[in-house]
Design an enzyme around this catalytic site. Structure first.
Site, mmCIF file in Angstrom:
data_model
loop_
_atom_site.group_PDB
_atom_site.id
_atom_site.type_symbol
_atom_site.label_atom_id
_atom_site.label_comp_id
_atom_site.label_asym_id
_atom_site.label_seq_id
_atom_site.Cartn_x
_atom_site.Cartn_y
_atom_site.Cartn_z
ATOM 1 N N CYS A 248 -37.621 -60.115 63.167
ATOM 2 C CA CYS A 248 -38.869 -59.371 63.372
ATOM 3 C C CYS A 248 -40.079 -60.293 63.206
ATOM 4 C CB CYS A 248 -38.928 -58.145 62.468
ATOM 5 S SG CYS A 248 -40.185 -56.947 63.003
ATOM 6 N N HIS B 131 -34.166 -55.268 63.972
ATOM 7 C CA HIS B 131 -33.688 -55.446 62.599
ATOM 8 C C HIS B 131 -32.177 -55.243 62.556
ATOM 9 C CE1 HIS B 131 -37.491 -55.644 60.292
ATOM 10 N NE2 HIS B 131 -37.961 -55.006 61.347
ATOM 11 N N GLU C 201 -30.239 -55.588 60.088
ATOM 12 C CA GLU C 201 -29.880 -54.935 58.826
ATOM 13 C C GLU C 201 -30.070 -53.422 58.873
ATOM 14 O OE1 GLU C 201 -34.309 -55.574 58.357
ATOM 15 O OE2 GLU C 201 -32.673 -56.585 59.388
#
Length: 173
Positions: free
Chosen positions: A54, A154, A156
């Site tokens: 990001c 992202h 994650e």
């Protein structure tokens, strides 16, 4: 099986097998902090695989319209701000498919290329684009150059496909 270390220590970063440069925040403030600690110079000089996520990806670029920040210049491209069109909202937030993937590290063993995005700034398509996404316009969802890898989304927050992408990064030669 991986034990992450959160650090800004030069020796730890230089000796790490892999470095993940995450980012949530504002470009000019973050670059100021990186420059104060000379971490931007360190990151540019790393030889092991480095993954920017990001804002981390955006700061690896030449510059950003966010706060007129000068980036690290790893990727010779400028970060732009989305301009809302046709009822699309900014920030781009939510799930979106990757397309035009050029690089197995991104999609290797990933069945669903739907990833989670949260951003108001984007990297235009360029010679370093490893995957693209379409929101308002086509943009770089992932970049790759030498030992530097980056995602605008992202991983994650991207469920099993994001976990697999991180595993792909960890297993890079």
């Amino acid at each position: 099986g991986i034990e992450p270390i959160l650090t800004d220590d030069w020796e730890e970063l230089q000796s790490a097998d892999r470095v993940i440069f995450p980012g949530v925040g504002e470009a000019s403030t973050t670059m100021q902090r990186l420059n104060e600690n000379k971490l931007s110079d360190l990151i540019k000089g790393l030889k092991q695989p480095v993954l920017g996520i990001c804002l981390g990806m955006q700061l690896m670029c030449k510059s950003s319209e966010e706060g007129n920040a000068q980036g690290m210049g790893i990727f010779d491209v400028d970060v732009k701000r989305f301009k809302p069109e046709n009822g699309e909202k900014v920030p781009h937030m939510g799930w979106n498919d990757l397309s035009q993937t050029n690089g197995s590290w991104i999609t290797n063993n990933i069945e669903d290329n739907n990833m989670y995005f949260v951003h108001s700034y984007y990297v235009p398509l360029c010679e370093f684009t490893a995957a693209q996404c379409d929101y308002i316009l086509p943009f770089s969802a992932a970049l790759q150059k030498d030992n530097f890898y980056a995602t605008q989304f992202h991983p994650e927050k991207s469920d099993k496909q994001g976990e697999q992408l991180l595993k792909n990064f960890i297993e890079l030669p």
